[in-house]
Design a protein around this motif. Structure first.
Motif, PDB file in Angstrom:
ATOM      1  N   LYS A 215      -4.974 -47.549 -39.607  1.00 58.74           N
ATOM      2  CA  LYS A 215      -5.699 -48.819 -39.723  1.00 58.74           C
ATOM      3  C   LYS A 215      -6.692 -49.031 -38.588  1.00 58.74           C
ATOM      4  O   LYS A 215      -7.815 -49.502 -38.809  1.00 58.74           O
ATOM      5  N   ASN A 216      -6.311 -48.688 -37.368  1.00 59.82           N
ATOM      6  CA  ASN A 216      -7.171 -48.932 -36.206  1.00 59.82           C
ATOM      7  C   ASN A 216      -7.908 -47.684 -35.732  1.00 59.82           C
ATOM      8  O   ASN A 216      -8.520 -47.693 -34.659  1.00 59.82           O
ATOM      9  N   GLU A 217      -7.857 -46.613 -36.522  1.00 62.06           N
ATOM     10  CA  GLU A 217      -8.547 -45.379 -36.148  1.00 62.06           C
ATOM     11  C   GLU A 217      -9.978 -45.390 -36.688  1.00 62.06           C
ATOM     12  O   GLU A 217     -10.238 -45.901 -37.778  1.00 62.06           O
ATOM     13  N   ARG A 218     -10.897 -44.796 -35.913  1.00 63.16           N
ATOM     14  CA  ARG A 218     -12.296 -44.732 -36.331  1.00 63.16           C
ATOM     15  C   ARG A 218     -12.820 -43.304 -36.416  1.00 63.16           C
ATOM     16  O   ARG A 218     -13.775 -43.031 -37.141  1.00 63.16           O
ATOM     17  N   SER A 219     -12.249 -42.388 -35.643  1.00 63.79           N
ATOM     18  CA  SER A 219     -12.699 -40.994 -35.666  1.00 63.79           C
ATOM     19  C   SER A 219     -11.585 -40.098 -35.139  1.00 63.79           C
ATOM     20  O   SER A 219     -10.599 -40.573 -34.569  1.00 63.79           O
ATOM     21  N   ASN A 220     -11.764 -38.786 -35.355  1.00 62.99           N
ATOM     22  CA  ASN A 220     -10.810 -37.791 -34.860  1.00 62.99           C
ATOM     23  C   ASN A 220      -9.386 -38.110 -35.316  1.00 62.99           C
ATOM     24  O   ASN A 220      -8.442 -38.108 -34.531  1.00 62.99           O
ATOM     25  N   PHE A 221      -9.258 -38.355 -36.621  1.00 59.78           N
ATOM     26  CA  PHE A 221      -7.951 -38.733 -37.172  1.00 59.78           C
ATOM     27  C   PHE A 221      -7.860 -38.268 -38.617  1.00 59.78           C
ATOM     28  O   PHE A 221      -8.844 -38.268 -39.359  1.00 59.78           O
ATOM     29  N   PHE A 222      -6.648 -37.869 -39.012  1.00 60.97           N
ATOM     30  CA  PHE A 222      -6.387 -37.559 -40.415  1.00 60.97           C
ATOM     31  C   PHE A 222      -4.999 -38.063 -40.776  1.00 60.97           C
ATOM     32  O   PHE A 222      -4.129 -38.251 -39.923  1.00 60.97           O
TER      33      PHE A 222
ATOM     34  N   GLY B  44     -13.898 -38.029 -39.289  1.00 54.36           N
ATOM     35  CA  GLY B  44     -14.516 -37.061 -38.398  1.00 54.36           C
ATOM     36  C   GLY B  44     -15.424 -37.705 -37.372  1.00 54.36           C
ATOM     37  O   GLY B  44     -15.606 -38.920 -37.336  1.00 54.36           O
ATOM     38  N   LYS B  45     -16.020 -36.860 -36.536  1.00 47.79           N
ATOM     39  CA  LYS B  45     -16.875 -37.347 -35.459  1.00 47.79           C
ATOM     40  C   LYS B  45     -18.357 -37.327 -35.821  1.00 47.79           C
ATOM     41  O   LYS B  45     -19.155 -37.970 -35.169  1.00 47.79           O
ATOM     42  N   GLU B  46     -18.739 -36.585 -36.834  1.00 47.96           N
ATOM     43  CA  GLU B  46     -20.155 -36.347 -37.093  1.00 47.96           C
ATOM     44  C   GLU B  46     -20.583 -36.834 -38.476  1.00 47.96           C
ATOM     45  O   GLU B  46     -21.352 -36.188 -39.174  1.00 47.96           O
ATOM     46  N   GLY B  47     -20.072 -37.974 -38.888  1.00 51.70           N
ATOM     47  CA  GLY B  47     -20.476 -38.530 -40.164  1.00 51.70           C
ATOM     48  C   GLY B  47     -19.897 -37.825 -41.369  1.00 51.70           C
ATOM     49  O   GLY B  47     -20.391 -38.014 -42.489  1.00 51.70           O
ATOM     50  N   ASN B  48     -18.867 -37.005 -41.172  1.00 51.38           N
ATOM     51  CA  ASN B  48     -18.271 -36.285 -42.297  1.00 51.38           C
ATOM     52  C   ASN B  48     -16.942 -36.886 -42.733  1.00 51.38           C
ATOM     53  O   ASN B  48     -16.118 -36.224 -43.354  1.00 51.38           O
ATOM     54  N   SER B  49     -16.720 -38.146 -42.403  1.00 54.64           N
ATOM     55  CA  SER B  49     -15.485 -38.813 -42.822  1.00 54.64           C
ATOM     56  C   SER B  49     -15.457 -38.959 -44.339  1.00 54.64           C
ATOM     57  O   SER B  49     -16.487 -39.213 -44.974  1.00 54.64           O
ATOM     58  N   HIS B  50     -14.282 -38.824 -44.919  1.00 59.23           N
ATOM     59  CA  HIS B  50     -14.150 -38.972 -46.364  1.00 59.23           C
ATOM     60  C   HIS B  50     -12.677 -39.078 -46.743  1.00 59.23           C
ATOM     61  O   HIS B  50     -11.783 -38.850 -45.932  1.00 59.23           O
TER      62      HIS B  50
ATOM     63  N   LYS C 199      -4.473 -35.745 -34.974  1.00 56.29           N
ATOM     64  CA  LYS C 199      -5.824 -35.267 -34.671  1.00 56.29           C
ATOM     65  C   LYS C 199      -6.155 -33.960 -35.378  1.00 56.29           C
ATOM     66  O   LYS C 199      -7.290 -33.740 -35.795  1.00 56.29           O
ATOM     67  N   ALA C 200      -5.180 -33.064 -35.495  1.00 56.44           N
ATOM     68  CA  ALA C 200      -5.430 -31.755 -36.104  1.00 56.44           C
ATOM     69  C   ALA C 200      -4.114 -31.115 -36.496  1.00 56.44           C
ATOM     70  O   ALA C 200      -3.053 -31.457 -35.963  1.00 56.44           O
ATOM     71  N   PHE C 201      -4.188 -30.162 -37.418  1.00 57.23           N
ATOM     72  CA  PHE C 201      -3.010 -29.387 -37.788  1.00 57.23           C
ATOM     73  C   PHE C 201      -2.685 -28.391 -36.673  1.00 57.23           C
ATOM     74  O   PHE C 201      -3.578 -27.963 -35.935  1.00 57.23           O
ATOM     75  N   PRO C 202      -1.425 -27.982 -36.560  1.00 62.47           N
ATOM     76  CA  PRO C 202      -1.074 -26.951 -35.574  1.00 62.47           C
ATOM     77  C   PRO C 202      -1.845 -25.657 -35.836  1.00 62.47           C
ATOM     78  O   PRO C 202      -2.163 -25.328 -36.977  1.00 62.47           O
ATOM     79  N   TYR C 203      -2.119 -24.920 -34.777  1.00 58.49           N
ATOM     80  CA  TYR C 203      -2.846 -23.661 -34.922  1.00 58.49           C
ATOM     81  C   TYR C 203      -1.939 -22.535 -35.410  1.00 58.49           C
ATOM     82  O   TYR C 203      -2.409 -21.562 -35.989  1.00 58.49           O
ATOM     83  N   SER C 204      -0.653 -22.657 -35.167  1.00 57.88           N
ATOM     84  CA  SER C 204       0.303 -21.665 -35.662  1.00 57.88           C
ATOM     85  C   SER C 204       1.473 -22.406 -36.299  1.00 57.88           C
ATOM     86  O   SER C 204       2.113 -23.224 -35.636  1.00 57.88           O
ATOM     87  N   TYR C 205       1.741 -22.136 -37.571  1.00 57.72           N
ATOM     88  CA  TYR C 205       2.899 -22.773 -38.190  1.00 57.72           C
ATOM     89  C   TYR C 205       3.373 -21.999 -39.412  1.00 57.72           C
ATOM     90  O   TYR C 205       2.632 -21.226 -40.028  1.00 57.72           O
TER      91      TYR C 205
ATOM     92  N   ARG D  54      -9.245 -29.283 -38.495  1.00 54.58           N
ATOM     93  CA  ARG D  54      -9.328 -28.359 -37.368  1.00 54.58           C
ATOM     94  C   ARG D  54     -10.714 -28.478 -36.741  1.00 54.58           C
ATOM     95  O   ARG D  54     -11.725 -28.402 -37.441  1.00 54.58           O
ATOM     96  N   ASP D  55     -10.767 -28.682 -35.445  1.00 58.25           N
ATOM     97  CA  ASP D  55     -12.031 -28.742 -34.704  1.00 58.25           C
ATOM     98  C   ASP D  55     -13.000 -29.766 -35.290  1.00 58.25           C
ATOM     99  O   ASP D  55     -14.204 -29.526 -35.405  1.00 58.25           O
ATOM    100  N   GLY D  56     -12.476 -30.911 -35.694  1.00 63.58           N
ATOM    101  CA  GLY D  56     -13.325 -31.995 -36.169  1.00 63.58           C
ATOM    102  C   GLY D  56     -13.812 -31.868 -37.587  1.00 63.58           C
ATOM    103  O   GLY D  56     -14.702 -32.618 -38.012  1.00 63.58           O
ATOM    104  N   ASN D  57     -13.243 -30.938 -38.359  1.00 68.78           N
ATOM    105  CA  ASN D  57     -13.646 -30.759 -39.752  1.00 68.78           C
ATOM    106  C   ASN D  57     -12.430 -30.469 -40.619  1.00 68.78           C
ATOM    107  O   ASN D  57     -11.391 -30.014 -40.126  1.00 68.78           O
TER     108      ASN D  57
END
Length: 327
Positions: free
Chosen positions: A14-21, A46-52, A177-183, A276-279
């Protein structure tokens, strides 16, 4: 904040604006054919207008995957209960109502969920992640919303009526913020004897300096009316090994020993999108045609509690999941 920590099922953005999923995973197994479908609705900021907003659609037996995008204003979520909408579709712990018409996918209908089995928790250890939910710096949070459940109802999937009545349900979610890099992830509740459910999540957990990163795991098995936990939190031990098209997990604590053999065919995997990495990019691979051999042993009594095989199992790997095995 405390309300969200103690109710991990509900929407956290609810209070998130970017860098969140935040995404929810609904796995549905048709009882007669074993055909397995998965719907993953969610939100990406996302950070670069790619939120959806999105719904990922997986048809396991067809090895068919679609990533369906929606506008941000097509998402509505309750802040007090597990209930949200994406476009004309709604999702809750009680059921889902789908109205999808995108990319040659026409899916509509309503399914109702019964006999939901929850992951046992407490105020100190809320949800399946337990006290880690109280830590604000985690990269990714996870919650098993429904370990097991039954389905009533039908869906029309591209003109074909699929009756899920009597089928099996599983629900979980992730946010952060992001999925784990190894799982490594595996889940099954279509056992030969008809009873039981298991879920398993193993991941590299990054921690801020000066704390050390570690391999965290959440493994829960519901067998014969009782729930057994093997987790980093309750100090269970874990070993991972692999063979060709097979991963072997062994975990134990002072009372129980659990062995999971996850079998898969390389040609049945589908690429899934994850943050991952903002996308949102295709970094995960999942099959819904896996099989799990599961053995649960009571160490103190020297007796077998559960020994069965699940078909229609979900098995998912990150690209560099082998780092967890050969660390």
């Amino acid at each position: 904040m405390i309300k969200l920590v103690r109710n991990p099922d509900i929407y956290h953005g609810k209070n998130e604006r970017s860098n969140f999923f935040e995404g929810w995973y609904f796995k549905l197994v048709q009882p007669r054919t074993g055909d397995t479908y998965c719907f993953i609705p969610g939100i990406f900021l996302g950070k670069e207008g790619n939120s959806h907003i999105f719904i990922q659609v997986l048809k396991g037996n067809e090895k068919n995957f679609k990533y369906l995008r929606y506008r941000e204003n097509q998402f509505k979520a309750s802040t007090s209960e597990f209930n949200f909408q994406v476009g004309g579709s709604s999702f809750s712990l009680k059921g889902i109502s789908l109205d999808i018409n995108q990319q040659y996918e026409r899916i509509f209908g309503t399914l109702y969920f019964d006999n939901i089995v929850r992951w046992p928790d407490s105020a100190i250890n809320p949800g399946s992640m337990g006290f880690y939910n109280y830590l604000s710096f985690m990269q990714c949070y996870s919650q098993v919303c429904a370990v097991d459940g039954n389905i009533r109802g039908k869906l029309s999937i591209n003109g074909r009526i699929v009756d899920f009545t009597g089928g099996k349900l599983y629900i979980e979610k992730n946010w952060g913020k992001a999925f784990p890099y190894s799982y490594i992830w595996a889940q099954g509740n279509s056992f030969n004897d008809g009873d039981g459910s298991i879920t398993c999540s193993i991941a590299h957990i990054p921690m801020p300096f000066p704390m050390k990163s570690f391999t965290g795991f959440l493994i829960g098995i519901y067998a014969k009316g009782k729930f057994y936990k093997f987790t980093s939190i309750n100090r269970s031990s874990l070993s991972i090994s692999c063979e060709e098209e097979k991963v072997i997990l062994k975990t134990y604590n002072k009372n129980y020993f659990l062995k999971i053999e996850a079998f898969y065919k390389q040609g049945t995997f589908m690429k899934l999108y994850a943050p991952r990495d903002g996308n949102m990019i295709p970094v995960a691979s999942e099959t819904l045609q896996g099989e799990l051999n599961v053995t649960l042993f009571d160490k103190k009594r020297g007796s077998m509690i559960f020994n069965d095989r699940s078909s229609s199992a979900g098995i998912e790997f990150s690209e560099n999941y082998m780092d967890l095995i050969y660390k």
